[in-house]
Enzyme design. Structure first.
Site, mmCIF file in Angstrom:
data_model
loop_
_atom_site.group_PDB
_atom_site.id
_atom_site.type_symbol
_atom_site.label_atom_id
_atom_site.label_comp_id
_atom_site.label_asym_id
_atom_site.label_seq_id
_atom_site.Cartn_x
_atom_site.Cartn_y
_atom_site.Cartn_z
ATOM 1 N N LYS A 132 0.847 -1.188 0.000
ATOM 2 C CA LYS A 132 0.000 0.000 0.000
ATOM 3 C C LYS A 132 0.884 1.240 0.000
ATOM 4 O O LYS A 132 2.010 1.136 0.493
ATOM 5 C CB LYS A 132 -0.968 0.030 1.178
ATOM 6 C CG LYS A 132 -0.405 -0.219 2.582
ATOM 7 C CD LYS A 132 0.697 0.580 3.159
ATOM 8 C CE LYS A 132 0.604 2.032 3.379
ATOM 9 N NZ LYS A 132 1.832 2.606 4.017
ATOM 10 N N TYR A 217 -4.375 4.388 6.123
ATOM 11 C CA TYR A 217 -4.822 3.469 7.192
ATOM 12 C C TYR A 217 -6.171 3.947 7.749
ATOM 13 O O TYR A 217 -7.070 3.139 8.002
ATOM 14 C CB TYR A 217 -3.805 3.408 8.337
ATOM 15 C CG TYR A 217 -2.552 2.645 8.004
ATOM 16 C CD1 TYR A 217 -2.513 1.263 8.093
ATOM 17 C CD2 TYR A 217 -1.393 3.305 7.608
ATOM 18 C CE1 TYR A 217 -1.366 0.550 7.788
ATOM 19 C CE2 TYR A 217 -0.235 2.611 7.302
ATOM 20 C CZ TYR A 217 -0.225 1.237 7.391
ATOM 21 O OH TYR A 217 0.909 0.531 7.090
HETATM 22 P P1 NAD Z 1 12.397 1.678 2.231
HETATM 23 O O1 NAD Z 1 12.862 3.003 1.756
HETATM 24 O O2 NAD Z 1 12.882 1.209 3.564
HETATM 25 O O3 NAD Z 1 12.754 0.526 1.178
HETATM 26 C C1 NAD Z 1 12.539 0.704 -0.198
HETATM 27 C C2 NAD Z 1 13.374 -0.286 -0.962
HETATM 28 O O4 NAD Z 1 13.281 0.053 -2.351
HETATM 29 C C3 NAD Z 1 14.863 -0.232 -0.595
HETATM 30 O O5 NAD Z 1 15.365 -1.533 -0.598
HETATM 31 C C4 NAD Z 1 15.473 0.583 -1.726
HETATM 32 O O6 NAD Z 1 16.808 0.253 -1.987
HETATM 33 C C5 NAD Z 1 14.597 0.164 -2.905
HETATM 34 N N1 NAD Z 1 14.613 1.132 -4.010
HETATM 35 C C6 NAD Z 1 14.772 0.808 -5.299
HETATM 36 N N2 NAD Z 1 14.761 1.891 -6.064
HETATM 37 C C7 NAD Z 1 14.606 2.938 -5.247
HETATM 38 C C8 NAD Z 1 14.521 4.351 -5.451
HETATM 39 N N3 NAD Z 1 14.594 4.894 -6.668
HETATM 40 N N4 NAD Z 1 14.362 5.135 -4.375
HETATM 41 C C9 NAD Z 1 14.262 4.619 -3.131
HETATM 42 N N5 NAD Z 1 14.323 3.268 -2.882
HETATM 43 C C10 NAD Z 1 14.495 2.455 -3.928
HETATM 44 O O7 NAD Z 1 10.816 1.703 2.194
HETATM 45 P P2 NAD Z 1 9.823 0.754 3.002
HETATM 46 O O8 NAD Z 1 9.457 1.399 4.273
HETATM 47 O O9 NAD Z 1 10.376 -0.610 3.028
HETATM 48 O O10 NAD Z 1 8.527 0.816 2.074
HETATM 49 C C11 NAD Z 1 8.383 0.005 0.931
HETATM 50 C C12 NAD Z 1 6.903 -0.152 0.618
HETATM 51 O O11 NAD Z 1 6.278 -0.808 1.706
HETATM 52 C C13 NAD Z 1 6.155 1.164 0.435
HETATM 53 O O12 NAD Z 1 5.182 1.012 -0.547
HETATM 54 C C14 NAD Z 1 5.498 1.399 1.768
HETATM 55 O O13 NAD Z 1 4.322 2.171 1.683
HETATM 56 C C15 NAD Z 1 5.186 -0.024 2.180
HETATM 57 N N6 NAD Z 1 5.095 -0.200 3.636
HETATM 58 C C16 NAD Z 1 4.024 -0.844 4.122
HETATM 59 C C17 NAD Z 1 3.892 -1.041 5.472
HETATM 60 C C18 NAD Z 1 2.708 -1.800 6.011
HETATM 61 O O14 NAD Z 1 2.549 -1.847 7.226
HETATM 62 N N7 NAD Z 1 1.898 -2.408 5.152
HETATM 63 C C19 NAD Z 1 4.862 -0.548 6.334
HETATM 64 C C20 NAD Z 1 5.970 0.085 5.813
HETATM 65 C C21 NAD Z 1 6.072 0.268 4.446
#
Ligand code: NAD
Length: 369
Positions: A132, A217
């Site tokens: 999401k 949420y």
């Molecule tokens: P994050 O920034 O920690 O991780 C993102 C990942 O994407 C990293 O591994 C990064 O290297 C990679 N990536 C590849 N290309 C990129 C770019 N151009 N710019 C930035 N990162 C790039 O993010 P996250 O917190 O892991 O979030 C990832 C997804 O998960 C999002 O869609 C977020 O909304 C979702 N999320 C959901 C929940 C939930 O509870 N359902 C919680 C946190 C995050």
């Protein structure tokens, strides 16, 4: 329109996730085995939350990684016992089509990458779990749904709260009439953002600010707690554009949803305070969750205030993530639609677009059913 049947399904699915395996010839190759997931994006959520959950799954296993960081992918593969041939990068991602161990791709990337990596997965013949918010725009969501339909693959959105016991108990209590006729829903979600260079604070990468990331949420909960679809929205934004964190995206946004039964939903999200709260008020009392949608430690009260805590005990059941992962595997095995399919993500994105427009134009906007 009140979509009671779908809401019943949500509750039922949470309670009885161990559905039976139906011998459908078209899906026979997956019956009786754990389905293989490839995780795309080894960030805080993919690596920190999703990957460790496969040990709690009955129908799902981790088989592959897709990452732009080869050293990290190699380290994670070694830790989880994955073959090095099952490590992919963003360039050779499409070659997952030749890997029969991968059944499902889980897209855990920044929002602007969701559509591309979902569509490429579908074209490679894989089912998709996408985080999401589903995408940057409703138009992208529609393209993702179409790509999965064309490929004959399932698409599910990572709405973990539909599998979280405290939320499921709150839904059950709201439906059972514990607090009488529902009149009002409220929810605030937020956390304090720091580094302005993060993708969540870039409009093109996150699609927006606190609403896309946290307000979703509150919005999704307003829909699953009431069991209704909103018919209009009015929104107001409050952002200090001089703050380097908020040059491109909103900090605080409030939105009021009107539901067909007369319930009013009052929601807010922010990137400058920590909050995680859901409350439903009915003619006979209230249901309150705080935190309501956290990873752990959600609490639930039903009554007039907080004197009657009924937080479900942790128990031996699956975690919300294991239940979510297994739900999609089970849907693939049984050839049925996930309770939070792509259409659920699209509904939220359509409302989110209306919230932004309402805030810009300072008008109450009707929402289509
Ligand atoms: P994050 O920034 O920690 O991780 C993102 C990942 O994407 C990293 O591994 C990064 O290297 C990679 N990536 C590849 N290309 C990129 C770019 N151009 N710019 C930035 N990162 C790039 O993010 P996250 O917190 O892991 O979030 C990832 C997804 O998960 C999002 O869609 C977020 O909304 C979702 N999320 C959901 C929940 C939930 O509870 N359902 C919680 C946190 C995050």
């Amino acid at each position: 329109m009140i979509d009671v049947n779908r809401r019943k399904l949500v509750v039922a699915a949470g309670a009885t996730l161990a559905a039976s395996t139906i011998g459908n010839p078209a899906w026979a190759d997956v019956a009786g085995r754990k389905l293989g997931y490839a995780i795309v994006g080894l960030g805080s959520y993919g690596l920190g939350r999703i990957i460790p959950q496969f040990k709690n799954c009955e129908h799902s296993r981790l088989v592959a990684l897709v990452s732009g960081d080869p050293a990290k992918a190699k380290r994670v593969a070694a830790e989880y016992g994955l073959a090095e041939r099952n490590i992919y990068n963003y360039d050779n991602y499409d070659s997952i089509r030749d890997n029969p161990e991968i059944d499902i791709v889980y897209v855990c990337l920044p929002v602007f990458m969701h559509a591309e990596y979902t569509i490429r997965a579908a074209k490679a013949g894989k089912h998709v779990m996408c985080e999401k918010p589903m995408a940057i725009s409703a138009a992208e969501c529609e393209a993702m749904i179409a790509a999965c339909k064309t490929a004959g693959k399932k698409l599910m959105i990572g709405y973990r709260c539909h599998f979280e016991p405290t939320n499921l108990e709150a839904i059950r209590r709201a439906r059972s009439g514990d607090i009488g006729k529902l009149r009002y829903f409220r929810s605030e979600h937020g956390f304090v953002q720091g580094d302005p260079s993060k993708w969540r604070l870039k409009k093109k990468l996150g699609g927006g600010g606190s609403l896309m990331d946290m307000g979703i949420y509150a919005l999704n909960a307003a829909r699953y707690m009431t069991g209704e679809e909103p018919i209009s929205v009015f929104a107001t934004e409050h952002t200090d554009r001089k703050d380097p964190r908020f040059r491109e995206v909103e900090d605080m946004i409030e939105f009021e949803l009107e539901f067909p039964s007369g319930v009013i939903g009052s929601c807010m999200s922010m990137y400058s305070a920590n909050q995680n709260h859901i409350m439903l008020m009915g003619e006979k009392g209230r249901i309150e969750l705080e935190p309501g949608t956290s990873y752990e430690g959600n609490r639930l009260w039903v009554g007039r205030g907080r004197e009657n805590e009924i937080t479900p005990p942790p128990g031996p059941g699956k975690t919300q993530w294991a239940a979510q992962l297994d739900h999609l595997s089970q849907c693939v095995i049984d050839n049925r639609e996930p309770i939070v399919a792509g259409e659920e993500g699209l509904r939220d994105l359509r409302i989110i677009e209306a919230i932004y427009r309402s805030a810009r134009e300072q008008k109450r906007l009707p929402l289509r059913a």
